[in-house]
Scaffold this active site. Sequence first.
Site, mmCIF file in Angstrom:
data_model
loop_
_atom_site.group_PDB
_atom_site.id
_atom_site.type_symbol
_atom_site.label_atom_id
_atom_site.label_comp_id
_atom_site.label_asym_id
_atom_site.label_seq_id
_atom_site.Cartn_x
_atom_site.Cartn_y
_atom_site.Cartn_z
ATOM 1 N N ASP A 171 52.800 135.715 7.148
ATOM 2 C CA ASP A 171 52.337 134.764 6.148
ATOM 3 C C ASP A 171 52.690 133.365 6.639
ATOM 4 O O ASP A 171 53.234 133.202 7.739
ATOM 5 C CB ASP A 171 52.962 135.058 4.780
ATOM 6 N N HIS A 243 46.726 131.785 5.072
ATOM 7 C CA HIS A 243 48.163 132.066 5.178
ATOM 8 C C HIS A 243 48.595 132.084 6.649
ATOM 9 O O HIS A 243 49.381 132.930 7.071
ATOM 10 C CB HIS A 243 48.496 133.412 4.508
ATOM 11 N N ASP A 307 42.871 136.845 1.423
ATOM 12 C CA ASP A 307 43.045 136.167 0.138
ATOM 13 C C ASP A 307 43.370 134.684 0.306
ATOM 14 O O ASP A 307 43.816 134.241 1.357
ATOM 15 C CB ASP A 307 44.167 136.831 -0.654
ATOM 16 N N GLU A 308 43.143 133.935 -0.768
ATOM 17 C CA GLU A 308 43.593 132.544 -0.915
ATOM 18 C C GLU A 308 43.264 131.695 0.313
ATOM 19 O O GLU A 308 44.105 130.970 0.831
ATOM 20 C CB GLU A 308 45.097 132.513 -1.214
ATOM 21 N N PHE A 401 56.354 142.541 -9.338
ATOM 22 C CA PHE A 401 57.749 142.631 -9.751
ATOM 23 C C PHE A 401 58.558 141.395 -9.348
ATOM 24 O O PHE A 401 59.779 141.383 -9.480
ATOM 25 C CB PHE A 401 58.393 143.891 -9.170
#
Length: 549
Positions: A171, A243, A307-308, A401
Amino acid sequence: MVDLIPGPRLVRPAPGSFAFTPGGLVSGPAELTGAVRRALAVLDLAGAAGGAETASGAAITVERDEHLAAEAYAVTVTPEAVRIVAGDAAGALYAGQTLRQLLPAAAFRSAAVPGTAWTAPCVHIEDAPRFSWRGAHLDVSRHFLPKREVLRMIDLLAVHKLNRLHLHLADDQGWRVESRAYPLLHEIGSHRARTTTAHFHGEQRFDGTPHGGYHTLADLAEIGAYARARGVTVVPEIDVPGHASAILAAYPHLGADPAASHEVLDRWGISPAILSPLPGTVEFLAAVFAEIVQALGEVPYFHIGGDECVLDDWASSAEITAYRESLGLDTPAELHARFLRELADVLAGLGCRAVVWDEAFVSGELRADTIVMPWRGMGVGRRAAAAGHDIVATPVFPLYFDYAEAASPEEPVAIGDTVTVADVAAFEPVPPSWTPQEAGRVLGAQFQLWTERIPDGRTLDYRAWPRGCALAQITWSGQAAGFAAALPAHLSRLDAYGVEYRPVEGPRPWQRGGTGDRRHRPGAVPVAEVMRRLEEMTHEADSTRPSLG
């Protein structure tokens, strides 16, 4: 028999009990007896001499039944012996884990405690899972977690009959695996000079302390073999094309602007750093993927993120625009979809199915065999299922979580409020409104442990358990019935194991956030508001994406 987690399909108690003798004998096929012995290691059981299929006087006999499905088993405990029937090694392992729960909680210690009566009540149990994918996502990028924590997580997954470890290896904040083909990835991309201590946008505070680490390819091979022996499949993730700060810090020529400089990110949030979609990037990633697959040994699934992604740099690059137009594509979003499909083709050549986060589905057409993880909600999950993609349920609520268990100042800092054990236990991976065809696309579910605010193994325990116990219940048993009643006894097992879980009634004094940087901020964004906005975003994107055809 109300204190088994996850709860079995069928339990028939009988009078009496069976007394185990530490060092006793297990007989049956070696691959099955080995799985049982791993689950009951505290008893130091031995296999039948010479690999015999049966042995007189054996405490446990294990048999294969080819009519049983994968992971299915039956256990019969009588006063004279224990008989296990399993469809495969995973079923034998899970039978052993059920036996372990029938024993005193001391069975979850690393060595036998003197004075323990190793008895199990007589019972007949028949069991099989509802879902094939029962997992946990572990982010080792934001905060590196060393091999010992990964192996321990695998052990705890096996205890709970969870069978997938989704390992987030790259990431913006760090690249976490050795690469011999491109060594700058781990030499430069695996560490950052400092880490933010700010918890809200606009704050600028840093700890001034270097952070880093990576798993060698030998570590990865060990992790893969260790997991397979415990019925767990490792699903590696290299999140691209966004990322990408850590990758570009090592190899800036792979970016949309090759002249730009990059650093491993020292703060959280979405970065505009993005890899170029040109063929050289695909070749680079293909080499890295092959290294990881070879090291792990067996990789049926490989996650590529998607993603993103901030596509502005693609739109402003003359070279990338010319490449996109040469392919007959109209928008950067279409190029994003093609890039991910090319990577999925590479993985297919390595024997892997690609897995993506749901933005990759929304942005365009995927390979038909690509698995989608709808983190932004089951609405987008339903659209992916209707389009013919298998899905794994991963919604922020209630399966992230890194959100706090309570909106209380006693909680340690979390990304927001609130995901409780009861929320997880009440989750239904297949909403009742879905059609049978859509429902049939749900492989299962997994909980996510993003580690921006999980700096170490103790915090990992606190976030994962007992919410992970609830996830195990719903993915294996298919319902929450009996879970609340079983949890107190199960927590005593986790105590014996040494798990520093969050007590249901609230954190222990030393687990509280206190008044420093680890304190929770009441008033953090509620998870319900996050989910509302994410659902809006997926509908907005869905209305503008190309047709699935």
